[in-house]
Write an enzyme that holds these catalytic residues in place. Structure first.
Site, mmCIF file in Angstrom:
data_model
loop_
_atom_site.group_PDB
_atom_site.id
_atom_site.type_symbol
_atom_site.label_atom_id
_atom_site.label_comp_id
_atom_site.label_asym_id
_atom_site.label_seq_id
_atom_site.Cartn_x
_atom_site.Cartn_y
_atom_site.Cartn_z
ATOM 1 N N GLY A 8 46.823 43.984 28.366
ATOM 2 C CA GLY A 8 47.461 44.276 29.645
ATOM 3 C C GLY A 8 46.760 45.307 30.507
ATOM 4 N N MET A 86 47.867 33.623 27.699
ATOM 5 C CA MET A 86 47.005 32.723 26.935
ATOM 6 C C MET A 86 47.673 31.388 26.611
ATOM 7 S SD MET A 86 44.388 34.576 26.932
ATOM 8 C CE MET A 86 43.271 33.842 25.753
ATOM 9 N N ILE A 88 48.490 27.362 28.530
ATOM 10 C CA ILE A 88 48.356 26.486 29.695
ATOM 11 C C ILE A 88 49.762 26.108 30.149
ATOM 12 C CG2 ILE A 88 47.528 24.241 30.494
ATOM 13 C CD1 ILE A 88 45.303 24.534 28.332
ATOM 14 N N LEU A 89 50.046 26.347 31.411
ATOM 15 C CA LEU A 89 51.387 26.045 31.932
ATOM 16 C C LEU A 89 51.470 24.564 32.297
ATOM 17 C CD1 LEU A 89 51.750 29.250 34.104
ATOM 18 C CD2 LEU A 89 53.046 28.699 32.030
ATOM 19 N N ASN A 103 46.208 33.187 38.926
ATOM 20 C CA ASN A 103 45.537 33.540 37.669
ATOM 21 C C ASN A 103 44.263 34.336 37.948
ATOM 22 O OD1 ASN A 103 45.083 33.413 34.798
ATOM 23 N ND2 ASN A 103 43.501 31.872 35.182
ATOM 24 N N HIS A 105 40.493 35.136 36.160
ATOM 25 C CA HIS A 105 39.593 34.620 35.116
ATOM 26 C C HIS A 105 38.258 35.371 35.196
ATOM 27 C CE1 HIS A 105 37.954 31.920 32.202
ATOM 28 N NE2 HIS A 105 37.015 31.492 33.010
HETATM 29 C C1 GRF Z 1 41.130 39.294 31.474
HETATM 30 O O1 GRF Z 1 39.754 39.310 31.248
HETATM 31 C C2 GRF Z 1 41.542 38.132 32.325
HETATM 32 O O2 GRF Z 1 40.568 37.769 33.259
HETATM 33 C C3 GRF Z 1 41.716 37.029 31.312
HETATM 34 O O3 GRF Z 1 42.308 37.664 30.208
HETATM 35 C C4 GRF Z 1 41.894 39.033 30.174
HETATM 36 C C5 GRF Z 1 43.128 39.884 30.051
HETATM 37 O O4 GRF Z 1 42.820 41.238 29.824
HETATM 38 N N1 GRF Z 1 42.478 35.940 31.846
HETATM 39 P P1 GRF Z 1 43.971 42.334 29.867
HETATM 40 O O5 GRF Z 1 45.027 41.912 28.833
HETATM 41 O O6 GRF Z 1 44.528 42.373 31.235
HETATM 42 O O7 GRF Z 1 43.304 43.622 29.470
#
Ligand code: GRF
Length: 196
Positions: A8, A86, A88-89, A103, A105
């Protein structure tokens, strides 16, 4: 509201930006699919409501997403922000929150969808196949992985002196800033009330 499965750090960036007036929003709640997610503690530490929606044994994606949607809807959010969520919706969930799901990424559009994108970018760099990677913020409108309409993107160079850890740190710094900027732009553009 924010969906998060892990540490997070991006949620923390959003919380801090809201508290410091850099993001014109309030986080209505945080939901996780993972009881161990540190993201939940981060939310609690800042007085933000949390909910756990844990997949049941043999529960299919549709059934899980129906429960998830009920929890999310209970907060009537303007935006459903995926910060390291983590799963897929399903189309059913996305139709219910059409145009509202965003989202983040850690890769450039069209590149490295799915998990471990930073590790894969680093490996490709070492094989001489790439010199940079990046970050993108995008809408999620179907079940495609990390491929919705792009809201913002930023290149992140990979240096010869990088370790995986130093590259991860550089990417996360960009994520934390770009996520806040993108959400601010969206909120301003849609003139919705300041509620995430
Ligand atoms: C991030 O790198 C985000 O881009 C990906 O998952 C990671 C989450 O990191 N989807 P965090 O839990 O916010 O530290």
């Amino acid at each position: 509201m924010v969906l998060a499965s892990g540490g997070g750090s991006n949620l923390q960036a959003l919380i801090d930006a809201c508290e410091h007036g850099q993001l014109r929003a309030q986080i209505a709640g945080v939901v996780s699919n993972n009881a161990e997610a540190f993201a939940l503690q981060r939310a609690r530490d800042h007085g933000i409501q949390t909910a756990l929606v844990i997949p049941q044994h043999n529960e299919d994606r549709r059934a899980y997403d129906a429960r998830l949607a009920e929890q999310v809807w209970s907060w009537r959010p303007d935006w459903v922000v995926l910060a390291g969520f983590m799963r897929i919706l399903s189309t059913m969930f996305l139709a219910r929150f059409s145009g509202q799901v965003i989202n983040l990424h850690p890769a450039l559009p069209g590149e490295l969808p799915g998990t471990q994108a930073i590790q894969r970018a680093f490996n490709e760099f070492r094989q001489g196949k790439r010199s940079k990677t990046g970050v993108m913020v995008h809408f999620v409108s179907d079940e495609g992985v990390d491929n919705g309409r792009v809201i913002a993107t930023e290149d992140v160079p990979i240096h010869i002196t990088d370790t995986l850890e130093s590259l991860e740190a550089r990417i996360h710094d960009v994520e934390h800033r770009l996520f806040v900027e993108s959400l601010n732009t969206l909120i301003t553009a849609t003139q919705k009330e300041p509620v995430t």
